[in-house]
Design an enzyme around this catalytic site. Structure first.
Site, PDB file in Angstrom:
ATOM      1  N   ASP A  64       0.865  -1.162   0.000  1.00 20.62           N
ATOM      2  CA  ASP A  64       0.000   0.000   0.000  1.00 20.62           C
ATOM      3  C   ASP A  64       0.910   1.222   0.000  1.00 20.62           C
ATOM      4  OD1 ASP A  64      -2.216   1.655   0.094  1.00 20.62           O
ATOM      5  OD2 ASP A  64      -3.200   0.505   1.687  1.00 20.62           O
ATOM      6  N   TRP A  65       0.360   2.360  -0.329  1.00 21.64           N
ATOM      7  CA  TRP A  65       1.189   3.552  -0.563  1.00 21.64           C
ATOM      8  C   TRP A  65       1.912   3.968   0.727  1.00 21.64           C
ATOM      9  CZ3 TRP A  65      -0.193   1.431  -4.490  1.00 21.64           C
ATOM     10  CH2 TRP A  65      -0.133   1.973  -5.779  1.00 21.64           C
TER      11      TRP A  65
END
Length: 807
Positions: free
Chosen positions: A214-215
């Protein structure tokens, strides 16, 4: 390939792409946020317009796997219109708590229903050459401290509840992408979890796609690469790049492991066509008629009729009072990374005007339901400074159409560092009424608001972390000012970036609102009294149902309960239309004639709602989540804060496998509305249950068939649900678990035959000591019906021997 070339495609180049390798003519891989649309490479606010589909919980309510496959295929076209190759979707985390801010984005409290729908979605998407990225793997069931908290989950609960949708995505749909979650799992970040990414995903499930973070969800170099994280996002890299080159040269990371990660990335690029995609990146807004029609149909099929005393569908004549904060505002989506710039937004008022004509309708707002002050809209000038002190001459001057921004990537035409800049935003506000107005500001960064030169709201001087902008922002700071109707006031917002905790972003939102008082509710009651029917359209919005912030309760925000009570007191034909991302407490349920749960149905929201209210479409939805009488009845509710919302960096899944309806069955609690429930405009009867268990002993298969008759006067759909219960297990097991379902459409008087198939896993539990699935000898009860609380048909099957199933 050189080591540097290999390493280059194991992390992002920027926020949305993986770099090309020119020497080998390898093109860029581009991704885009989902799951209820394809936003493209723009910010969460503004950008190229996109189709907005119903949110996840709405799609979960359809119980319609072929529809999910159709939507997946349509979303593939949306991804292509944004010049991307992968969609960051679907979201399949489980509705553990009714207060999770991201429940709207996920399908269900039940792993089997979630898995079946996810498989359909992924198959539709990937059939068109667009990669799915199922998320968030695993244990992201709340948004509180989500980037650091450790989800403490036993292996049995993981295997039987939380891993099931991911397992189905890999084994049945062949997903090409998996996104690791932000959180830790039992103490270890999922992005560097050897057991999760190696043992389970690759060794046991034989997964050959990629795992991306995920970012900003990667926290190490060697650990993530060794564990099985193929791609660090976004770029430029924080944990890879030269750090990974150095780790390989130092012997910390085996070059052979790097090759495994690179081969996985190249395999993905080949699958999605980015290997030889050298077209200039371009994004377009494709507003297709067929997509509009699909969204409208899906929105109606997602609507769940919870109560109806005969007032629905609406009659062809009579006056209708349309009341509530969501009546003239189109609430089409939740908040966070799933939000996008929709092609258009149809409000319920617009949908009803189109369907019935404005002459039959009257309107009263009644109250508000905003979490924050309404965002200022208009023409704003933005001066960007390449420092954090608003000093000197602006290096760029831009414009925007609202007093909010979400700055990532290219900021100020690329003339400022996106993590180190300041900005002055200037515009005008002309109030419609005189009196006290509230001015609100919240920001991921420092911010102040001035009205005609006077400081009104200050989120700069004493900035503190709150529950906005993915937990990087402050809570809203609100000041008040007396304004005169019709006079124009200058509004100036000053902003500067600050150090971030996990996610590198800069953002703010500023709003001005005029509070509504008792007179607004009285006006609504007057409109209801003078009408034949009162439609009260209420609920929440994407400020409440949002990534990065859990709800504090499931009470309707503001004075909406008061509004419903006041309207119902003067009009017995009061219909409540709810738009929320999950259940709410309904203290007025006994005094209203009908309740329709409409969720957030996408850009066609008002048309889909009007279709159901007028009977043009059937309310096709069935609840994918149990609606409790009160929040305290929910399985995650506890006096022990470590169980929920978490304590000292841990959230303990104390309830284990007893999530959702399993919990209510275990404690004998009667919910407000049970899992799988939903009324129709017609009626159905079930009969002739036949069970074929001839292969149960040999291979665990059981086939169940039954007859379904539409005993009403209208065409309609029914969802036939089959639950399995072990009558005498050696381990604690739920009283029943959903193991098969089928949606059937029948004309009046028509009878259809439904066949449901169970395999050995339908009867198994996971043994933590044996690390395998077990089907024990003994009797199992099969129950069939129309909800978890309406199961009129039952039968028993029995095994003489136990059997073990591999993971």
């Amino acid at each position: 390939m050189t080591l540097e070339e290999k390493v280059s495609i194991l992390s992002g180049e920027d926020f949305w792409s993986v770099p090309a390798i020119e020497r080998f003519n390898i093109g860029k891989l581009r991704v885009t946020d989902g799951p209820n649309g394809a936003r493209g490479g723009g910010s969460l606010i503004g950008g190229v317009k996109s189709a907005s589909f119903p949110v996840g919980i709405a799609l979960g309510s359809t119980w319609n796997v072929p529809l999910l496959e159709e939507i997946g295929a349509a979303l593939a076209d949306e991804v292509k219109s944004k010049g991307a190759h992968m969609l960051l979707a679907p979201t399949v985390n489980i509705h553990r708590s009714v207060t999770n801010g991201r429940n709207f984005e996920c399908y269900s409290e039940d792993p089997f229903l979630t898995a079946e729908l996810a498989v359909g979605y992924i198959k539709g998407l990937q059939s068109q050459g667009i990669g799915a990225t199922i998320k968030h793997f695993v244990g992201n069931e709340s948004e509180i401290e989500r980037t650091t908290i450790s989800s403490e989950v036993g292996e049995r609960a993981l295997r039987e509840i939380y891993l099931i949708p991911f397992e189905a995505a890999v084994k049945q749909a062949g997903t090409w992408g998996v996104m690791s979650s932000y959180n830790r799992l039992n103490g270890t970040y999922t992005s560097e979890h050897n057991w999760l990414l190696g043992t389970v995903l690759r060794d046991e499930w034989d997964y050959d796609g990629i795992v991306m973070s995920d970012w900003f969800g990667s926290h190490s170099t060697a650990e993530t690469v060794i564990a099985g994280l193929d791609l660090e996002m976004p770029g430029p890299p924080r944990d890879r790049g030269q750090k990974l080159v150095d780790a390989v040269n130092a012997g910390t990371v085996d070059p052979a492991i790097v090759d495994q990660r690179v081969l996985a990335m190249l395999r993905l690029m080949e699958r999605v066509g980015s290997l030889d995609d050298h077209r200039p990146h371009a994004e377009r807004a494709d507003d297709r008629p067929e997509t509009r029609a699909l969204i409208r149909r899906a929105g109606a099929e997602a609507a769940v009729l919870l109560k109806n005393n005969g007032v629905l569908p609406l009659a062809g004549e009579g006056k209708i009072a349309v009341i509530g904060p969501n009546a003239k505002t189109a609430q089409i989506m939740g908040g966070g990374s799933a939000q996008l710039n929709a092609h258009y937004r149809i409000s319920p008022w617009q949908g009803l005007v189109s369907a019935l004509g404005e002459d039959r309708l009257s309107y009263a707002q009644g109250c508000t339901n905003e979490r924050f002050q309404p965002v200022l809209r208009g023409d704003f000038t933005v001066e960007y400074f390449d420092n954090e002190k608003l000093a000197g001459t602006p290096v760029h001057i831009g414009t925007q159409e609202e007093a909010q921004a979400f700055w990532i990537g290219n900021v100020g035409d690329g003339k400022v560092d996106p993590l180190h800049f300041s900005a002055r935003i200037t515009g005008q506000f002309t109030p419609e009424v005189s009196g006290e107005h509230r001015v609100g500001i919240y920001s991921a960064g420092f911010a102040k608001v001035f009205v005609d030169g006077k400081l009104i709201a200050d989120a700069w001087t004493d900035w503190s972390k709150g529950r906005t902008f993915f937990e990087e922002g402050s809570d809203e700071v609100v000041g008040s000012v007396t304004l005169e109707a019709g006079r124009s006031y200058e509004v100036v917002i000053e902003f500067a970036t600050k150090a971030f905790a996990t996610l590198g972003l800069a953002a703010f939102a500023c709003g001005i609102g005029h509070p509504l008082g008792d007179e607004a509710i009285a006006e609504a009651a007057l409109a209801a009294r003078d009408a034949d029917v009162a439609l009260v359209i209420i609920g929440r919005n994407g400020e409440w149902d949002t990534e990065g912030s859990d709800l504090l309760s499931i009470e309707l925000p503001g004075r909406q309960n008061e509004l419903v009570a006041a309207v119902a007191q003067v009009n017995p034909n009061t219909i409540v239309v709810l738009q929320t991302g999950g259940p709410v407490e309904m203290p007025w349920i006994g005094s209203v004639a009908a309740v329709l749960q409409a969720w957030y149905p996408g850009q066609e929201a008002g048309n889909a709602i009007a279709d159901v209210l007028t009977g043009v479409a059937e309310p096709g939805g069935r609840l994918p989540q149990t609606f409790p009488v009160r929040w305290a009845d929910n399985p995650a509710h506890s006096q022990d804060r470590e169980v929920y919302p978490g304590l000292e960096g841990k959230v303990r899944y104390e309830e284990g496998i007893f999530v959702g309806y399993r919990h209510y069955d275990r404690l004998g609690l009667t919910p407000l509305f049970p899992f799988g429930f939903g009324l129709s405009y017609t009626s159905f009867t079930l009969s002739d249950l036949v069970v074929d268990d001839s292969r149960f002993e040999s291979d665990g298969e059981v086939n169940v068939s039954l007859a379904v008759t539409n005993s009403g006067s209208r065409s309609g759909s029914a969802v036939i649900q089959l639950y399995v219960g072990d009558e005498a297990s050696s381990e604690p097991r739920p009283a029943k678990e959903l193991k098969a379902f089928h949606k059937v459409q029948l004309a009046p008087g028509e009878t259809g035959k439904v066949t449901l198939k169970l395999d050995a896993r339908s009867f198994a539990y996971f043994s933590e000591t044996g690390h395998h699935w077990v089907v024990e000898a003994g009797a199992f009860t099969l129950r069939a019906g129309l909800s978890s609380a309406d199961l009129p048909l039952s039968a028993s099957v029995e095994r003489k021997t136990s059997t073990v199933l591999p993971v």
